[in-house]
Motif scaffolding. Structure first.
Motif, PDB file in Angstrom:
ATOM      1  N   GLU A  85      90.032  22.947  89.562  1.00 11.83           N
ATOM      2  CA  GLU A  85      88.989  23.371  88.640  1.00 11.83           C
ATOM      3  C   GLU A  85      87.664  23.592  89.353  1.00 11.83           C
ATOM      4  O   GLU A  85      86.918  24.522  89.031  1.00 11.83           O
ATOM      5  N   ASP A  86      87.400  22.760  90.364  1.00 13.49           N
ATOM      6  CA  ASP A  86      86.126  22.908  91.075  1.00 13.49           C
ATOM      7  C   ASP A  86      86.168  23.979  92.155  1.00 13.49           C
ATOM      8  O   ASP A  86      85.211  24.137  92.917  1.00 13.49           O
ATOM      9  N   ASP A  87      87.267  24.735  92.227  1.00 11.44           N
ATOM     10  CA  ASP A  87      87.331  25.888  93.138  1.00 11.44           C
ATOM     11  C   ASP A  87      86.599  27.101  92.568  1.00 11.44           C
ATOM     12  O   ASP A  87      86.387  28.076  93.290  1.00 11.44           O
ATOM     13  N   TRP A  88      86.238  27.051  91.280  1.00  7.12           N
ATOM     14  CA  TRP A  88      85.744  28.244  90.605  1.00  7.12           C
ATOM     15  C   TRP A  88      84.506  27.947  89.764  1.00  7.12           C
ATOM     16  O   TRP A  88      84.334  26.838  89.257  1.00  7.12           O
ATOM     17  N   TYR A  89      83.694  28.981  89.597  1.00  8.86           N
ATOM     18  CA  TYR A  89      82.657  29.008  88.570  1.00  8.86           C
ATOM     19  C   TYR A  89      82.999  30.138  87.606  1.00  8.86           C
ATOM     20  O   TYR A  89      83.473  31.202  88.020  1.00  8.86           O
ATOM     21  N   SER A  90      82.764  29.919  86.328  1.00  9.83           N
ATOM     22  CA  SER A  90      82.949  30.959  85.317  1.00  9.83           C
ATOM     23  C   SER A  90      81.579  31.388  84.800  1.00  9.83           C
ATOM     24  O   SER A  90      80.697  30.549  84.591  1.00  9.83           O
ATOM     25  N   HIS A  91      81.429  32.698  84.599  1.00  5.93           N
ATOM     26  CA  HIS A  91      80.127  33.236  84.202  1.00  5.93           C
ATOM     27  C   HIS A  91      80.270  34.213  83.038  1.00  5.93           C
ATOM     28  O   HIS A  91      81.279  34.925  82.926  1.00  5.93           O
ATOM     29  N   GLN A  92      79.275  34.226  82.184  1.00  5.46           N
ATOM     30  CA  GLN A  92      79.095  35.318  81.241  1.00  5.46           C
ATOM     31  C   GLN A  92      78.230  36.369  81.931  1.00  5.46           C
ATOM     32  O   GLN A  92      77.186  36.047  82.476  1.00  5.46           O
ATOM     33  N   ARG A  93      78.694  37.604  81.905  1.00  2.24           N
ATOM     34  CA  ARG A  93      77.933  38.667  82.557  1.00  2.24           C
ATOM     35  C   ARG A  93      76.586  38.851  81.857  1.00  2.24           C
ATOM     36  O   ARG A  93      76.514  38.981  80.631  1.00  2.24           O
ATOM     37  N   ILE A  94      75.526  38.835  82.648  1.00  4.36           N
ATOM     38  CA  ILE A  94      74.189  39.153  82.153  1.00  4.36           C
ATOM     39  C   ILE A  94      73.666  40.291  83.022  1.00  4.36           C
ATOM     40  O   ILE A  94      73.247  40.073  84.162  1.00  4.36           O
ATOM     41  N   SER A  95      73.751  41.509  82.498  1.00  7.63           N
ATOM     42  CA  SER A  95      73.442  42.697  83.285  1.00  7.63           C
ATOM     43  C   SER A  95      72.445  43.583  82.548  1.00  7.63           C
ATOM     44  O   SER A  95      72.458  43.661  81.313  1.00  7.63           O
ATOM     45  N   TYR A  96      71.605  44.238  83.342  1.00  4.77           N
ATOM     46  CA  TYR A  96      70.577  45.119  82.793  1.00  4.77           C
ATOM     47  C   TYR A  96      70.470  46.376  83.639  1.00  4.77           C
ATOM     48  O   TYR A  96      70.899  46.415  84.796  1.00  4.77           O
ATOM     49  N   VAL A  97      69.844  47.380  83.028  1.00  6.39           N
ATOM     50  CA  VAL A  97      69.474  48.616  83.714  1.00  6.39           C
ATOM     51  C   VAL A  97      67.954  48.640  83.804  1.00  6.39           C
ATOM     52  O   VAL A  97      67.257  48.431  82.801  1.00  6.39           O
ATOM     53  N   ARG A  98      67.424  48.873  85.010  1.00  5.10           N
ATOM     54  CA  ARG A  98      65.974  48.987  85.193  1.00  5.10           C
ATOM     55  C   ARG A  98      65.562  50.423  84.918  1.00  5.10           C
ATOM     56  O   ARG A  98      65.951  51.354  85.636  1.00  5.10           O
ATOM     57  N   CYS A  99      64.792  50.629  83.857  1.00  9.60           N
ATOM     58  CA  CYS A  99      64.424  51.986  83.453  1.00  9.60           C
ATOM     59  C   CYS A  99      63.060  51.967  82.784  1.00  9.60           C
ATOM     60  O   CYS A  99      62.814  51.147  81.886  1.00  9.60           O
ATOM     61  N   LYS A 100      62.171  52.823  83.206  1.00 11.94           N
ATOM     62  CA  LYS A 100      60.825  52.918  82.644  1.00 11.94           C
ATOM     63  C   LYS A 100      60.111  51.562  82.705  1.00 11.94           C
ATOM     64  O   LYS A 100      59.399  51.173  81.770  1.00 11.94           O
ATOM     65  N   ASP A 101      60.314  50.853  83.816  1.00 15.54           N
ATOM     66  CA  ASP A 101      59.705  49.538  84.040  1.00 15.54           C
ATOM     67  C   ASP A 101      60.147  48.497  83.011  1.00 15.54           C
ATOM     68  O   ASP A 101      59.450  47.510  82.757  1.00 15.54           O
ATOM     69  N   LEU A 102      61.317  48.724  82.410  1.00 18.30           N
ATOM     70  CA  LEU A 102      61.880  47.800  81.432  1.00 18.30           C
ATOM     71  C   LEU A 102      63.283  47.387  81.861  1.00 18.30           C
ATOM     72  O   LEU A 102      63.941  48.089  82.636  1.00 18.30           O
ATOM     73  N   TRP A 103      63.740  46.250  81.336  1.00 18.48           N
ATOM     74  CA  TRP A 103      65.118  45.827  81.535  1.00 18.48           C
ATOM     75  C   TRP A 103      65.901  46.158  80.263  1.00 18.48           C
ATOM     76  O   TRP A 103      65.709  45.538  79.221  1.00 18.48           O
ATOM     77  N   VAL A 104      66.771  47.156  80.356  1.00 21.98           N
ATOM     78  CA  VAL A 104      67.584  47.582  79.223  1.00 21.98           C
ATOM     79  C   VAL A 104      68.959  46.940  79.367  1.00 21.98           C
ATOM     80  O   VAL A 104      69.631  47.117  80.384  1.00 21.98           O
ATOM     81  N   PRO A 105      69.427  46.183  78.358  1.00 18.97           N
ATOM     82  CA  PRO A 105      70.736  45.536  78.494  1.00 18.97           C
ATOM     83  C   PRO A 105      71.854  46.545  78.747  1.00 18.97           C
ATOM     84  O   PRO A 105      71.825  47.677  78.247  1.00 18.97           O
ATOM     85  N   TYR A 106      72.829  46.115  79.527  1.00 19.73           N
ATOM     86  CA  TYR A 106      74.018  46.928  79.828  1.00 19.73           C
ATOM     87  C   TYR A 106      75.033  46.776  78.686  1.00 19.73           C
ATOM     88  O   TYR A 106      75.185  45.687  78.152  1.00 19.73           O
ATOM     89  N   PRO A 107      75.737  47.864  78.285  1.00 20.82           N
ATOM     90  CA  PRO A 107      75.621  49.230  78.800  1.00 20.82           C
ATOM     91  C   PRO A 107      74.420  49.974  78.199  1.00 20.82           C
ATOM     92  O   PRO A 107      74.131  49.835  77.017  1.00 20.82           O
ATOM     93  N   PHE A 108      73.768  50.732  79.025  1.00 16.56           N
ATOM     94  CA  PHE A 108      72.530  51.426  78.696  1.00 16.56           C
ATOM     95  C   PHE A 108      72.663  52.249  77.423  1.00 16.56           C
ATOM     96  O   PHE A 108      71.801  52.189  76.535  1.00 16.56           O
ATOM     97  N   GLN A 109      73.757  53.018  77.307  1.00 16.81           N
ATOM     98  CA  GLN A 109      73.908  53.960  76.206  1.00 16.81           C
ATOM     99  C   GLN A 109      74.031  53.268  74.850  1.00 16.81           C
ATOM    100  O   GLN A 109      73.807  53.892  73.815  1.00 16.81           O
ATOM    101  N   ASN A 110      74.373  51.975  74.841  1.00 12.71           N
ATOM    102  CA  ASN A 110      74.457  51.232  73.584  1.00 12.71           C
ATOM    103  C   ASN A 110      73.169  50.484  73.251  1.00 12.71           C
ATOM    104  O   ASN A 110      73.079  49.842  72.202  1.00 12.71           O
ATOM    105  N   ASN A 111      72.193  50.553  74.160  1.00 16.56           N
ATOM    106  CA  ASN A 111      70.994  49.731  73.993  1.00 16.56           C
ATOM    107  C   ASN A 111      69.698  50.525  74.159  1.00 16.56           C
ATOM    108  O   ASN A 111      68.690  49.999  74.640  1.00 16.56           O
TER     109      ASN A 111
END
Length: 521
Positions: A85-111
């Motif tokens: 169990e300690d061989d791994w870390y599990s993550h929730q993806r937290i991703s953004y698109v940098r656009c117009k000096d803003l962080w737009v959540p991924y996927p861009f087209q839905n946000n």
């Protein structure tokens, strides 16, 4: 000197110890017959999924890799290799698109609700036009660019999709086909997007990698070292005596850098297929493979002293469509595992400040530390200045507010991969439908990210299964689903299938035949 008899012979020879080669070797080992050997020019297995360590102790994968799977068989194999169990870390993806000096959540087209009002209007206008056009269209898009416009409209195309994909692929979207897309690009729902714009809400996570795993120690490369360690040493040959210099397809003999030779009945090659044609000295295949296009990838790593800033938070990977930075993607690599950077107690000197100026002192100091990994594409259509790229990337991090000008850079990393992305150009399928069968007619299975040149099945799980399924095709004639049916394997319904373990196989004078329990989808 002409080689007539090889030094040794095996039924199946596997060239390359990346995920595809190790998938083939793992399957051959499970079967326990026929005789086999896996070779690689590198001392350490992993290929394009390996991990490097800087002198200061920062880890960087050779590209952006995370583990998410379409196959239980793949899960079983990597869980066997790293079982704790300690061989791994599990993550929730937290991703953004940098656009117009803003962080737009991924996927861009839905946000697009996060964009300035003027940009929202352009995007919505384009989506409405696209929806109306889609209702009357009676032909398929002729290329990726037309697919983008039809699915998302010109607003999203111009703001994000066209510039971002050019930065990734290093070719214009007009030169790419669109059959590869599948689950990799989210088609926006006009009603949902409009609702989110009105309510100023964001869409939820989308895609197959919304959750992912990452090794606790050793980076992505640790997975493949561990998988290789489950194989018998007598069947592996790594390092200079595993470096292929010639493939004689007629005599079925492979020659290595140290002069040794190995004969084979079947060859599974995971080297780039254009390099394979060169090693074979086959002009016809070389001419064919010249019709395949690829981009090179620069991986840049930056180690920084200080607490991880609030602006970075728990972000995973980030996208950059604009031209204020050379990279198309940034990964906060220190967020994947605390072991991806040195301990805070380690004293390191400051190499430079993020604005390029010299530090006030070069005296080594304690941490803590965090890190960023960047990717930059290169091609003849998109050249890169190698000499200034590292500094250009650091400046790009400042330009995009990833770093502050006074942040202390304590470690840097830069590695270029000539074959980075296998580009799904308009000509690709025409080449592959002729090239791969010609090789297989010579008992050569060219598989893997650049062996079969299909990006849509180029993730680690896909690559591993390309090798495993090639073995099952050799021994039992089973269908290679991953190679031939990417839409099927990329659906979640396929998530439960396993290859049959313990199948019995035997050899005959005419080659390798199957016994019982062949794999069937």
């Amino acid at each position: 000197m002409t080689v007539t008899q090889p030094d040794t012979s095996v039924d199946v020879l596997v060239i390359g110890a990346g995920p595809t080669g190790l998938g083939a070797a793992k399957r051959l080992h499970q079967i326990d017959e026929p005789s086999w050997l896996i070779v690689d020019a590198n001392e350490t297995p992993g290929g394009l999924a390996s991990t490097d360590v800087t002198p200061e102790g920062f880890l960087f994968d050779v590209g952006g890799h995370v583990i998410f799977s379409h196959y239980k068989y793949f899960d079983d194999c990597i869980n066997e290799a790293l079982p704790n169990e300690d061989d791994w870390y599990s993550h929730q993806r937290i991703s953004y698109v940098r656009c117009k000096d803003l962080w737009v959540p991924y996927p861009f087209q839905n946000n697009i609700s996060m964009l300035p009002k003027e940009e929202q209007i352009k995007c919505i206008d384009g989506m409405i036009d696209a929806a109306l056009e889609h209702r009357v269209a009676n032909t398929k898009p002729k290329d990726f660019d037309e697919w983008i416009v039809r699915m998302m409209g010109t607003g999203i195309a111009d703001l994000f999709m066209r510039p971002y994909n050019y930065k990734v692929w290093a070719v214009p979207t007009t030169k790419m086909q669109c059959q590869w897309l599948g689950e990799r690009v989210a088609a926006p729902n006009l009603k949902a997007v409009t609702k989110n714009v009105i309510l100023q809400k964001t869409a939820g996570n989308w895609g197959p990698n919304a959750t992912f795993r990452f090794p606790a120690r050793g980076g992505t490369g640790a997975i493949w070292i561990a998988v290789a360690n489950t194989l018998p040493k007598k069947n592996t040959r790594f390092g200079s005596h595993g470096a292929v210099t010639k493939v004689d397809a007629e005599k079925k003999i492979v020659t290595f850098k140290d002069g040794s030779t190995v004969g084979y009945e079947r060859l599974i090659s995971t080297m780039a297929v254009d390099h394979l044609a060169e090693k074979m000295g086959d002009k016809e295949l070389g001419q064919l493979s010249s019709g395949l296009f690829y981009s090179s990838t620069h991986v840049i790593g930056i180690g920084i002293r200080g607490e991880r800033p609030e602006r970075i938070g728990d972000k995973c990977w980030l996208y950059f469509p604009e031209d204020n930075c050379p990279f198309y993607r940034a990964t906060i690599f220190s967020n994947y595992s605390p072991n991806n950077q040195p301990a805070a107690s380690k004293k390191l000197a400051t190499l430079q400040l993020a604005d390029g100026s010299k530090p006030a002192s070069s005296e080594p100091k304690d941490g803590p530390y965090w890190s960023i990994m960047l990717e930059v594409s290169e091609s003849a259509m998109k050249p890169v200045d190698h000499a200034t790229l590292l500094q250009d990337c650091i400046q790009g991090l400042v330009n995009t507010s990833m770093l502050k000008p006074g942040d202390e850079v304590v470690s840097t990393y830069h590695r270029r991969f000539d074959h980075g992305y296998p580009t799904p150009t308009l000509e690709r399928e025409g080449v592959l439908t002729e090239l791969l069968p010609k090789l297989q007619a010579k008992d050569i299975y060219s598989r893997g990210r650049f062996g079969s040149w299909r990006y849509e099945v180029g993730n680690q799980d896909h690559s591993f299964m390309l090798g495993a399924e090639a073995v099952d095709n050799i021994v039992s004639g089973s269908v290679e689903l991953t190679l031939n049916y990417h839409d099927f394997v990329n659906t979640r319904v396929n998530n439960e299938r396993r290859l049959v373990d313990g199948a019995q196989f035997f050899k005959s004078k005419k080659g390798i035949r199957s016994g019982d329990k062949p794999f069937r989808p």
